[in-house]
Write a protein that holds these residues in place. Structure first.
Motif, PDB file in Angstrom:
ATOM      1  N   LEU A  58      11.686   8.160 -14.817  1.00 35.47           N
ATOM      2  CA  LEU A  58      11.062   7.579 -13.626  1.00 35.47           C
ATOM      3  C   LEU A  58      10.291   6.329 -13.988  1.00 35.47           C
ATOM      4  CD1 LEU A  58       9.628  10.639 -11.684  1.00 35.47           C
ATOM      5  CD2 LEU A  58      11.751   9.421 -11.321  1.00 35.47           C
ATOM      6  N   VAL A  59       9.504   6.460 -15.033  1.00 36.91           N
ATOM      7  CA  VAL A  59       8.694   5.311 -15.447  1.00 36.91           C
ATOM      8  C   VAL A  59       9.598   4.132 -15.808  1.00 36.91           C
ATOM      9  CG1 VAL A  59       7.140   4.461 -17.236  1.00 36.91           C
ATOM     10  CG2 VAL A  59       6.714   6.667 -16.174  1.00 36.91           C
ATOM     11  N   ASP A  60      10.651   4.427 -16.534  1.00 33.61           N
ATOM     12  CA  ASP A  60      11.587   3.352 -16.901  1.00 33.61           C
ATOM     13  C   ASP A  60      12.178   2.694 -15.678  1.00 33.61           C
ATOM     14  OD1 ASP A  60      12.991   4.919 -19.884  1.00 33.61           O
ATOM     15  OD2 ASP A  60      11.292   3.552 -19.579  1.00 33.61           O
ATOM     16  N   GLY A 107      15.523  11.962  -8.582  1.00 30.92           N
ATOM     17  CA  GLY A 107      15.432  10.502  -8.428  1.00 30.92           C
ATOM     18  C   GLY A 107      14.073  10.071  -7.899  1.00 30.92           C
ATOM     19  N   LEU A 108      13.785   8.818  -8.015  1.00 33.46           N
ATOM     20  CA  LEU A 108      12.519   8.282  -7.526  1.00 33.46           C
ATOM     21  C   LEU A 108      12.722   7.542  -6.211  1.00 33.46           C
ATOM     22  CD1 LEU A 108      10.145   6.387  -9.989  1.00 33.46           C
ATOM     23  CD2 LEU A 108       9.571   8.036  -8.224  1.00 33.46           C
ATOM     24  N   GLY A 109      13.949   7.425  -5.800  1.00 35.86           N
ATOM     25  CA  GLY A 109      14.221   6.630  -4.602  1.00 35.86           C
ATOM     26  C   GLY A 109      14.244   5.143  -4.932  1.00 35.86           C
ATOM     27  N   LEU A 159       4.877  10.308  -9.089  1.00 33.23           N
ATOM     28  CA  LEU A 159       4.573  10.571 -10.496  1.00 33.23           C
ATOM     29  C   LEU A 159       3.799  11.872 -10.681  1.00 33.23           C
ATOM     30  CD1 LEU A 159       3.764   6.972 -11.800  1.00 33.23           C
ATOM     31  CD2 LEU A 159       5.772   8.363 -12.259  1.00 33.23           C
ATOM     32  N   ARG A 160       3.090  12.262  -9.615  1.00 31.04           N
ATOM     33  CA  ARG A 160       2.336  13.521  -9.731  1.00 31.04           C
ATOM     34  C   ARG A 160       3.252  14.724  -9.847  1.00 31.04           C
ATOM     35  NH1 ARG A 160      -2.887  12.686  -8.645  1.00 31.04           N
ATOM     36  NH2 ARG A 160      -3.391  10.803  -7.501  1.00 31.04           N
ATOM     37  N   ASN A 161       4.387  14.633  -9.184  1.00 30.00           N
ATOM     38  CA  ASN A 161       5.264  15.816  -9.121  1.00 30.00           C
ATOM     39  C   ASN A 161       5.691  16.377 -10.474  1.00 30.00           C
ATOM     40  OD1 ASN A 161       5.577  16.763  -6.462  1.00 30.00           O
ATOM     41  ND2 ASN A 161       6.678  14.900  -5.943  1.00 30.00           N
ATOM     42  N   PRO A 162       6.194  15.568 -11.372  1.00 29.62           N
ATOM     43  CA  PRO A 162       6.594  16.135 -12.669  1.00 29.62           C
ATOM     44  C   PRO A 162       5.417  16.625 -13.501  1.00 29.62           C
ATOM     45  CG  PRO A 162       7.489  13.918 -12.356  1.00 29.62           C
ATOM     46  CD  PRO A 162       6.497  14.144 -11.287  1.00 29.62           C
ATOM     47  N   LEU A 163       4.223  16.088 -13.227  1.00 28.78           N
ATOM     48  CA  LEU A 163       3.066  16.494 -14.015  1.00 28.78           C
ATOM     49  C   LEU A 163       2.669  17.938 -13.727  1.00 28.78           C
ATOM     50  CD1 LEU A 163       0.827  13.302 -13.775  1.00 28.78           C
ATOM     51  CD2 LEU A 163       2.197  14.081 -15.699  1.00 28.78           C
ATOM     52  N   ALA A 164       2.924  18.383 -12.490  1.00 28.07           N
ATOM     53  CA  ALA A 164       2.507  19.743 -12.109  1.00 28.07           C
ATOM     54  C   ALA A 164       3.138  20.806 -13.023  1.00 28.07           C
ATOM     55  CB  ALA A 164       2.843  19.995 -10.651  1.00 28.07           C
ATOM     56  N   ASP A 185       0.834  -1.199   0.000  1.00 28.55           N
ATOM     57  CA  ASP A 185       0.000   0.000   0.000  1.00 28.55           C
ATOM     58  C   ASP A 185       0.864   1.241   0.000  1.00 28.55           C
ATOM     59  OD1 ASP A 185      -2.773  -1.111   2.067  1.00 28.55           O
ATOM     60  OD2 ASP A 185      -2.433  -1.127  -0.097  1.00 28.55           O
ATOM     61  N   GLN A 186       1.867   1.197   0.870  1.00 29.82           N
ATOM     62  CA  GLN A 186       2.737   2.347   0.992  1.00 29.82           C
ATOM     63  C   GLN A 186       3.453   2.622  -0.336  1.00 29.82           C
ATOM     64  OE1 GLN A 186       5.549   1.958   4.169  1.00 29.82           O
ATOM     65  NE2 GLN A 186       5.223   4.079   4.730  1.00 29.82           N
ATOM     66  N   PHE A 187       3.899   1.550  -0.950  1.00 32.95           N
ATOM     67  CA  PHE A 187       4.584   1.654  -2.235  1.00 32.95           C
ATOM     68  C   PHE A 187       3.713   2.374  -3.247  1.00 32.95           C
ATOM     69  CE2 PHE A 187       7.696   0.334  -5.307  1.00 32.95           C
ATOM     70  CZ  PHE A 187       6.988   0.148  -6.480  1.00 32.95           C
ATOM     71  N   LEU A 188       2.454   1.932  -3.342  1.00 36.57           N
ATOM     72  CA  LEU A 188       1.554   2.531  -4.311  1.00 36.57           C
ATOM     73  C   LEU A 188       1.306   4.009  -4.013  1.00 36.57           C
ATOM     74  CD1 LEU A 188      -0.998  -0.341  -4.827  1.00 36.57           C
ATOM     75  CD2 LEU A 188       0.617   0.570  -6.476  1.00 36.57           C
ATOM     76  N   THR A 189       1.162   4.314  -2.735  1.00 31.55           N
ATOM     77  CA  THR A 189       0.942   5.708  -2.355  1.00 31.55           C
ATOM     78  C   THR A 189       2.131   6.564  -2.769  1.00 31.55           C
ATOM     79  OG1 THR A 189      -0.210   4.868  -0.428  1.00 31.55           O
ATOM     80  CG2 THR A 189       0.317   7.219  -0.444  1.00 31.55           C
ATOM     81  N   MET A 190       3.307   6.032  -2.438  1.00 37.00           N
ATOM     82  CA  MET A 190       4.525   6.770  -2.794  1.00 37.00           C
ATOM     83  C   MET A 190       4.626   6.939  -4.289  1.00 37.00           C
ATOM     84  SD  MET A 190       6.088   7.197   0.051  1.00 37.00           S
ATOM     85  CE  MET A 190       7.742   6.873   0.493  1.00 37.00           C
ATOM     86  N   LEU A 191       4.313   5.869  -4.989  1.00 37.54           N
ATOM     87  CA  LEU A 191       4.395   5.889  -6.440  1.00 37.54           C
ATOM     88  C   LEU A 191       3.514   6.982  -7.025  1.00 37.54           C
ATOM     89  CD1 LEU A 191       5.394   4.584  -8.986  1.00 37.54           C
ATOM     90  CD2 LEU A 191       3.521   2.972  -8.849  1.00 37.54           C
TER      91      LEU A 191
END
Lengths: 754, 135
Positions: free
Chosen positions: A445-447, A579-581, A404-409, A394-400
């Motif tokens: 990031l996606v890669d 980075g994405l961590g 991903l939202r950050n670059p979209l802004a 769950d945590q992983f998905l939340t973080m994910l």
């Protein structure tokens, strides 16, 4: 033997009595003298007499009167009376005497022999009568007794059976008496009884005791205890007398007791008996096993011996409830073994009653619930781990989502800026460049994310080959030197000149090293030095690659979570540099795919960090070349692994291959085979296609994926020979396809060839 | 011509922060940009923003802390504080409320919606009593 027989002599003249005495003395009788009718009657009331000799002429009552009176007394009603008279007279006619019940009328003087003879007759009669009466009494007694008496003759024929209790056995008299006793015996008892009989026959007068079974009329068996006496030589008996008693109830009780004892003895549970004072009275094998004490060591000791000293108050409670007849079931508690160790047990306690129903003790059944508790504990742990795993996902998905939202802004903002009428071309250009940057960032990031995901799910295929880790490290590090220097850092290389061979995908290993170097730069935090070292630990078969920096270091409690995706030391810091961590998660995944391990260590914040990668060391290329020789001689000893679930087929293949001079191991399942291949590193694997579970195609895939086994020569063994199957097996990664049964010559050629 | 609200943008990702600030300027607002929480508090004291667009995931002091501090300071206690964050779970929204945020936006913020919001925010001057704005 017989009691003395009484004769009554009635005469008022002493001299006459004496004379009679003298005459009768040789008969050995008990002569009772009565001097008067009164005395006579008294004697006759008090005792039994065989015959009365009565003088007719008496003082007082005359003889006839006395005779009448005798007849009227119950006890002497039928006693034979012999009248004695001095002379015949019409006062005392013989006829009258007979009427009065006389049996004889003798005139004095009596001839001694005649008198003795006549008296003897009555003695006999009297004795016979007494005997018959005895017999009758005996029969009456025996008829109501439990015991039976059989009289047997020498060969075992039943000549008599007293009493008629045969109804208990179910026989009519004629079915028993007259038949041979041995035919009623249980076959298993025959020889013992015959032996005892034989002993008795040889030793007259002795007794012998023996138990045996008699067949009842209905075919069931009745246990008896018998005492036999050889009285064949006794004229009164002339038989072997067997007194037998029905003990079937006792036997049944004994058998039940024996059964119960066996159940207690064989029970896995500890069964312990104690009295009301808490003293141990019985202790079965189960108790010995559970507690470690033998029966001798504990019987007689107080049961508190087993109680842990820290919990003594359990005891009074238990002892209280017992006398009330309460049972205790599945009471979980702790006990102490002989060796002092504690054991978790579940107790059931029930009261023991005596025959009258009084409670005399308690029976305790104890079961070791340690294993159950451990299993419960294991299940609980598993459940916890599952929950934790869920939470982590769950945590992983939340973080994910967050990442991903950050670059979209800025992309969305940028679009609006571009649309705005007041935007100048210069600004447009800037914005477009920014958006491009962000888009590239998102793709990266996606890669990275996809990469990690694929690695974690085992869906990455390594293009492994034998490579020199020293050389790869040198090359990759040098390529990164520029980046490091730009960050004002110094790169130090400690890499041996001689090759360090490992099996690996060069692209991926480079990716790993780059990740570590990038991290060193990211977390330099003022540090300057990055040291990259490669060593070969031949003893443990490992190649070691380490990257050490003197940067911001890692807190101790973060170390274990370092390689988890998104969770790392300073997420936002890493993020701000794009980075994405995921870098370390990637490193771990890739290293583990190579069959190695990665670990991080740090002296603490501000004291730098070191990342160490361990990979399996490869054999020297020279040795390898020898094993997979391209040139004959054909009798090159290979390591061959056979994977075949049919044991007979597997074993015969092994034999064949060993005959051909190879070193062979066998695995009976796909999974075992893959495991063995990884550990043993055979040069050739012969694998059956039709394996249960992981089939041959699966095995091939597994072996080809893993760098340690991807180069092994794979031969498929199968019953199918069609083109389709050959194609399938070569697609799965097999080098050759052999149709069973394998032709030894063909096999030998395949193995010998390159 | 909309009132000249003073808007403070607090966001550590520079491209995001800078582009947002530029868009606000295009819309006619005044804007200032800072890239971390400590700087935000420093600047807010003198800049006295009407609106703070505050990212939660900041390095060092996080957005919740910044918001609470802003609420406590007289100069910014009545500012309209908007959370801009990548976390959209119910628990996160609750947390924002508790920390004193007036609104919660999930990234990426729709510029149109932001514009509408800003159009309705009152400008606060010295005469307005500083009270904590609660929803």
């Amino acid at each position: 033997m017989a009691e003395p027989v009484n004769i009554l002599l009635i005469d008022d003249h002493e001299a006459n009595l004496l004379a009679l005495e003298v005459v009768l003395e040789p008969l050995g009788l008990n002569l009772v003298k009565a001097g008067s009718g009164h005395d006579a009657l008294r004697f006759l009331r008090e005792d039994d007499f065989a015959v009365v000799l009565l003088d007719v002429r008496l003082d007082g009552m005359n003889g006839f009167e006395v005779a009448q009176r005798i007849r009227s007394q119950e006890r002497s009603q039928h006693v034979p009376i012999i009248f004695l008279t001095a002379y015949e007279s019409e006062d005392f006619p013989p006829a009258k005497a007979y009427v009065l019940g006389a049996v004889d009328y003798l005139v004095k003087p009596v001839v001694p022999e005649i008198l003795r003879a006549k008296v003897a007759v009555f003695i006999d009669l009297f004795q016979n009568a007494r005997l018959r009466q005895s017999e009758r009494r005996l029969r009456a007694l025996l008829a109501n007794a439990w015991d039976g008496i059989s009289l047997l003759d020498r060969d075992g024929t039943i000549v008599e059976n007293i009493p008629d209790n045969l109804h208990r056995l179910g026989y009519r008299r004629d079915e028993f008496v007259g038949h041979n006793g041995f035919q009623f015996l249980h076959p298993d008892d025959l020889s013992a009884v015959a032996k005892t009989m034989g002993q008795l026959l040889q030793a007259p007068g002795t007794k012998a005791t023996i138990p045996y079974r008699l067949r009842r009329k209905d075919g069931s068996w009745c246990w008896v205890e018998a005492i036999g006496v050889n009285l064949l030589d006794d004229p009164a008996v002339q038989a072997v007398v067997v007194n037998y008693r029905d003990v079937s109830e006792q036997k049944a009780a004994e058998q039940m007791r024996a059964e119960l004892a066996a159940i207690v003895a064989s029970s896995d549970d500890a069964i312990i008996g104690q009295d009301l004072q808490g003293i141990i009275t019985s202790w079965n094998k189960g108790a010995e096993r559970l507690y470690g004490y033998t029966a001798e060591e504990v019987i007689g000791k107080p049961v508190v011996l087993l109680h842990p000293p820290e919990n003594p108050d359990e005891l009074p409670n238990l002892l209280e409830r017992l006398p009330r007849g309460e049972r205790v079931e599945h009471f979980e508690t702790v006990r102490v073994r002989k060796d002092g160790s504690h054991v978790d047990v579940s107790l059931s306690v029930s009261p023991i009653h005596d025959g009258k129903g009084t409670i005399v003790g308690a029976a305790k059944i104890a079961r070791d619930v340690g294993p159950r508790k451990r299993m419960e504990e294991a299940l609980r742990r598993q459940a916890e781990e599952l929950t934790e795993s869920h939470r982590q996902k769950d945590q992983f998905l939340t973080m994910l989502a967050h990442e991903l939202r950050n670059p979209l802004a800025p992309l969305l903002t940028g679009l609006h800026i571009l649309r705005h009428p007041r935007t100048t071309p210069e600004v447009e250009e800037q914005i477009r460049a920014m958006m491009e940057r962000q888009v590239r960032h998102v793709s990266q990031l996606v890669d990275e994310l996809l990469d990690v995901s694929r690695i974690l799910h085992g869906k990455v295929q390594l293009r492994s080959d034998r490579l020199d880790l020293a050389r790869l490290t040198r090359t990759a590090a040098e390529d990164r030197r520029a980046v490091l220097e730009q960050a004002q850092m110094t790169l130090l290389l400690d890499v041996p000149a001689i090759p360090v061979w490992v099996m690996g995908d060069p692209k991926r290993l480079t990716q790993v090293l780059n990740n570590l170097l990038d991290n060193a730069v990211k977390f330099a935090d003022g540090g300057r030095k990055v040291t990259v070292r490669v060593t070969a630990d031949a003893e443990r078969g490992r190649a070691v690659l380490s990257v050490r920096d003197d940067g911001s270091g890692i807190e101790a409690d973060l170390l274990p979570r370092l390689f988890v995706p998104f969770l790392q030391a300073d997420r936002s810091l890493d993020r701000s540099r794009g980075g994405l961590g995921l870098g370390l998660a990637l490193v771990k995944g890739l290293v583990e795919l190579h069959g190695g391990s990665v670990a991080a260590s740090s002296a603490g914040p501000g004291r730098g960090a070191e990342f160490t990668i361990r990979l399996p060391l490869e054999q020297e290329p020279a040795a390898l070349a020898e094993e997979s020789a391209e040139l004959p001689p054909p009798k090159k000893r290979l390591r061959v692994l056979v994977i075949e679930d049919n044991r007979d087929a597997a074993d015969s293949l092994r034999l064949l291959l060993e005959l051909l001079g190879h070193e062979v191991r066998v695995a009976y399942s796909g999974l075992e085979g893959v495991e063995e291949a990884r550990k043993w590193r055979p040069g050739v694997v012969l694998c059956d296609i039709g394996l249960p579970g992981l089939d041959g195609y699966g095995v091939a895939r597994e072996l080809r994926l893993n760098p340690t086994t991807s180069r092994v020569r794979l031969l498929a063994l199968t019953g199918y020979g069609a083109e389709e199957d050959r194609r399938r097996s070569s697609e799965a990664g097999f080098d050759f396809h052999v149709v069973k049964p394998a032709d030894p010559a063909e096999l030998s050629k395949l193995l010998a060839s390159g | 011509m909309p009132p000249s609200l003073r808007i403070l943008v607090v966001e550590d990702l520079r491209d995001s922060a800078d582009s947002m600030a530029f868009l606000l300027k295009l819309w006619g607002y005044q804007s200032a940009v800072v890239y971390d929480g400590e700087r935000a508090l420093e600047v807010a004291a003198t800049y006295r923003p009407d609106v703070v667009l505050l990212d939660i995931g900041l390095p060092g002091m996080n957005g919740y802390k910044v918001a609470r501090t802003l609420r406590a300071l007289p100069g910014t206690a009545s500012a309209f504080i908007v959370a801009i964050t990548g976390y959209g779970q119910k628990a996160d929204v609750e947390r924002c409320k508790e920390a004193g945020f007036d609104r919660h936006f999930l990234k990426p913020v729709d510029p149109a919606e932001l514009q509408r919001l800003l159009a309705n925010v009152p400008k606060h001057g010295a005469e307005v009593e500083p009270t904590a704005i609660t929803n």
